[in-house]
Design a protein around this motif. Structure first.
Motif, PDB file in Angstrom:
ATOM      1  N   LYS A 112       0.829  -1.212   0.000  1.00 35.51           N
ATOM      2  CA  LYS A 112       0.000   0.000   0.000  1.00 35.51           C
ATOM      3  C   LYS A 112       0.862   1.261   0.000  1.00 35.51           C
ATOM      4  O   LYS A 112       0.597   2.215  -0.725  1.00 35.51           O
ATOM      5  CB  LYS A 112      -0.930  -0.008   1.220  1.00 35.51           C
ATOM      6  N   ASN A 113       1.872   1.270   0.845  1.00 33.99           N
ATOM      7  CA  ASN A 113       2.780   2.421   0.930  1.00 33.99           C
ATOM      8  C   ASN A 113       4.190   1.948   0.588  1.00 33.99           C
ATOM      9  O   ASN A 113       4.908   1.429   1.440  1.00 33.99           O
ATOM     10  CB  ASN A 113       2.749   3.025   2.335  1.00 33.99           C
ATOM     11  N   LEU A 114       4.581   2.130  -0.666  1.00 32.22           N
ATOM     12  CA  LEU A 114       5.877   1.651  -1.118  1.00 32.22           C
ATOM     13  C   LEU A 114       7.003   2.531  -0.606  1.00 32.22           C
ATOM     14  O   LEU A 114       6.892   3.755  -0.584  1.00 32.22           O
ATOM     15  CB  LEU A 114       5.918   1.596  -2.647  1.00 32.22           C
ATOM     16  N   SER A 115       8.095   1.901  -0.235  1.00 29.83           N
ATOM     17  CA  SER A 115       9.281   2.627   0.224  1.00 29.83           C
ATOM     18  C   SER A 115      10.346   2.672  -0.867  1.00 29.83           C
ATOM     19  O   SER A 115      11.482   3.067  -0.619  1.00 29.83           O
ATOM     20  CB  SER A 115       9.855   1.966   1.474  1.00 29.83           C
ATOM     21  N   ILE A 116       9.980   2.244  -2.074  1.00 32.03           N
ATOM     22  CA  ILE A 116      10.913   2.188  -3.194  1.00 32.03           C
ATOM     23  C   ILE A 116      10.257   2.773  -4.436  1.00 32.03           C
ATOM     24  O   ILE A 116       9.038   2.962  -4.478  1.00 32.03           O
ATOM     25  CB  ILE A 116      11.363   0.737  -3.479  1.00 32.03           C
ATOM     26  N   LYS A 117      11.077   3.038  -5.448  1.00 34.42           N
ATOM     27  CA  LYS A 117      10.567   3.591  -6.706  1.00 34.42           C
ATOM     28  C   LYS A 117      11.188   2.850  -7.882  1.00 34.42           C
ATOM     29  O   LYS A 117      12.097   2.032  -7.702  1.00 34.42           O
ATOM     30  CB  LYS A 117      10.856   5.084  -6.800  1.00 34.42           C
ATOM     31  N   GLN A 118      10.717   3.134  -9.074  1.00 36.62           N
ATOM     32  CA  GLN A 118      11.215   2.461 -10.268  1.00 36.62           C
ATOM     33  C   GLN A 118      12.728   2.660 -10.417  1.00 36.62           C
ATOM     34  O   GLN A 118      13.241   3.747 -10.173  1.00 36.62           O
ATOM     35  CB  GLN A 118      10.498   2.992 -11.511  1.00 36.62           C
ATOM     36  N   PHE A 119      13.406   1.581 -10.802  1.00 34.58           N
ATOM     37  CA  PHE A 119      14.854   1.517 -11.041  1.00 34.58           C
ATOM     38  C   PHE A 119      15.681   1.469  -9.757  1.00 34.58           C
ATOM     39  O   PHE A 119      16.914   1.466  -9.825  1.00 34.58           O
ATOM     40  CB  PHE A 119      15.338   2.669 -11.923  1.00 34.58           C
ATOM     41  N   ASP A 120      15.042   1.402  -8.603  1.00 29.69           N
ATOM     42  CA  ASP A 120      15.799   1.260  -7.361  1.00 29.69           C
ATOM     43  C   ASP A 120      16.443  -0.127  -7.296  1.00 29.69           C
ATOM     44  O   ASP A 120      15.859  -1.127  -7.733  1.00 29.69           O
ATOM     45  CB  ASP A 120      14.889   1.430  -6.138  1.00 29.69           C
ATOM     46  N   GLN A 121      17.652  -0.174  -6.739  1.00 30.55           N
ATOM     47  CA  GLN A 121      18.295  -1.451  -6.435  1.00 30.55           C
ATOM     48  C   GLN A 121      17.669  -1.990  -5.149  1.00 30.55           C
ATOM     49  O   GLN A 121      17.506  -1.242  -4.177  1.00 30.55           O
ATOM     50  CB  GLN A 121      19.792  -1.256  -6.239  1.00 30.55           C
ATOM     51  N   VAL A 122      17.295  -3.273  -5.129  1.00 29.61           N
ATOM     52  CA  VAL A 122      16.608  -3.840  -3.974  1.00 29.61           C
ATOM     53  C   VAL A 122      17.192  -5.199  -3.620  1.00 29.61           C
ATOM     54  O   VAL A 122      17.839  -5.853  -4.444  1.00 29.61           O
ATOM     55  CB  VAL A 122      15.089  -3.991  -4.230  1.00 29.61           C
ATOM     56  N   GLU A 123      16.964  -5.600  -2.366  1.00 31.29           N
ATOM     57  CA  GLU A 123      17.312  -6.945  -1.920  1.00 31.29           C
ATOM     58  C   GLU A 123      16.060  -7.806  -2.008  1.00 31.29           C
ATOM     59  O   GLU A 123      14.986  -7.394  -1.555  1.00 31.29           O
ATOM     60  CB  GLU A 123      17.821  -6.913  -0.482  1.00 31.29           C
ATOM     61  N   ILE A 124      16.196  -8.981  -2.580  1.00 28.24           N
ATOM     62  CA  ILE A 124      15.031  -9.840  -2.743  1.00 28.24           C
ATOM     63  C   ILE A 124      15.288 -11.236  -2.183  1.00 28.24           C
ATOM     64  O   ILE A 124      16.427 -11.700  -2.129  1.00 28.24           O
ATOM     65  CB  ILE A 124      14.601  -9.948  -4.227  1.00 28.24           C
ATOM     66  N   ILE A 125      14.194 -11.875  -1.764  1.00 28.14           N
ATOM     67  CA  ILE A 125      14.230 -13.254  -1.289  1.00 28.14           C
ATOM     68  C   ILE A 125      13.190 -14.032  -2.086  1.00 28.14           C
ATOM     69  O   ILE A 125      12.022 -13.615  -2.163  1.00 28.14           O
ATOM     70  CB  ILE A 125      13.911 -13.344   0.215  1.00 28.14           C
ATOM     71  N   ALA A 126      13.603 -15.129  -2.696  1.00 32.98           N
ATOM     72  CA  ALA A 126      12.674 -15.952  -3.469  1.00 32.98           C
ATOM     73  C   ALA A 126      11.653 -16.588  -2.530  1.00 32.98           C
ATOM     74  O   ALA A 126      12.012 -17.273  -1.576  1.00 32.98           O
ATOM     75  CB  ALA A 126      13.437 -17.021  -4.239  1.00 32.98           C
ATOM     76  N   SER A 127      10.374 -16.339  -2.797  1.00 30.33           N
ATOM     77  CA  SER A 127       9.311 -16.833  -1.927  1.00 30.33           C
ATOM     78  C   SER A 127       8.706 -18.137  -2.455  1.00 30.33           C
ATOM     79  O   SER A 127       8.824 -19.184  -1.834  1.00 30.33           O
ATOM     80  CB  SER A 127       8.226 -15.768  -1.776  1.00 30.33           C
ATOM     81  N   HIS A 128       8.051 -18.064  -3.613  1.00 32.61           N
ATOM     82  CA  HIS A 128       7.458 -19.267  -4.195  1.00 32.61           C
ATOM     83  C   HIS A 128       7.183 -19.041  -5.682  1.00 32.61           C
ATOM     84  O   HIS A 128       6.928 -17.917  -6.103  1.00 32.61           O
ATOM     85  CB  HIS A 128       6.163 -19.650  -3.461  1.00 32.61           C
TER      86      HIS A 128
END
Length: 276
Positions: free
Chosen positions: A139-155
């Protein structure tokens, strides 16, 4: 204040038969048992410790590093299932409890599960939950387009892979953007490729645009060196051939080849690419 389920930097305050007591600036104390006490220390020395509840539900400190901390996600192994729930190995003496109500599917001993660790306000205990989606919010994103992010594979899903983004949001890597095998719990870096209506996040692995040229160029150079200075790929190659050999899209391949060619590091010929 001493924070349960987190790393705390505390001072050695006083000695006791069962160990040493550590204190924060407000004078709150927690026991560090003898097995974790350094061989040489002085009163007022500072230690970084993890604080959790022991078997008698008392706060206790340890210098061991758990596989998961409060408000984090990790892939953990189920050691035991009882009539109360499952007990997970998180690298500490006392196992992490996951009640049945917090299990998407009933856990089994020996199985591995992606879980979230949180502090249960009702019991004051650290608890695991495999219902990870309920701890994510777009609902309230803390990131924007083209941001580098850390991800974890969920399913996985029919469209690709669902991922946890910066430990806060839902995201999706579409099949067309997958150029390597991933598994549940894998931690990687990615880029927010697009934000769709409803704050749905399209994620790609690695980096976008010009930012992907250097790592992709390095990948091509490594492959050239492994294959004696030649690979049979060029801008007319099939995208699947490029993906199979280099784990990148044809678009990124062409950008990286262009960058290498401008630096005169490669030669491009009809049969493929040569080291200059």
């Amino acid at each position: 204040m001493i924070h349960l389920g987190e790393y705390n930097t505390l001072e050695i305050f006083r000695e006791a038969e069962q160990g040493v007591y550590l204190a924060d600036e407000a004078g709150n104390e927690v026991l560090l048992p003898n097995r974790y006490v350094p061989e040489a220390y002085k009163i007022w020395d500072k230690l970084e410790v993890f604080v959790y509840l022991d078997n008698e539900e008392r706060p206790v400190a340890t210098t061991e590093k758990p596989y998961i901390t409060r408000d984090d996600f990790a892939l953990l192994r189920c050691n035991e299932v009882t009539s109360f729930g499952a007990f997970l190995d998180w690298g500490l003496v006392k196992e992490l409890f996951c009640p049945f109500k917090e299990q998407v599917f009933k856990m089994k001993p020996g199985g591995w599960y992606l879980v979230h660790c949180y502090l249960d306000e009702k019991t004051g205990r650290l608890v695991a939950s495999s219902k990870t989606n309920r701890f994510l919010d777009n609902k309230n994103l803390s990131i924007k387009q083209f941001d580098q992010v850390e991800i974890i594979a969920s399913h996985p899903s029919e469209m690709g892979w669902n991922v946890i983004v910066n430990k806060k949001h839902h995201g999706l890597i579409y099949k067309d953007n997958l150029f390597e095998d991933i598994s549940v719990g894998d931690k990687m870096e990615g880029i927010v490729k697009k934000i769709r209506p409803g704050n749905k996040l399209d994620i790609v692995l690695g980096q976008l645009g010009y930012r992907s040229i250097e790592p992709n160029a390095d990948r091509i150079m490594q492959e050239l060196k492994v294959h004696s200075g030649f690979i049979n790929l060029n801008d007319k190659s099939d995208p699947e051939d490029i993906k199979n050999m280099l784990q990148m899209s044809k678009k990124n391949f062409k950008k990286a080849v262009g960058a290498l060619y401008k630096k005169r590091l490669i030669e491009i010929k009809p049969e493929g690419i040569y080291l200059a």
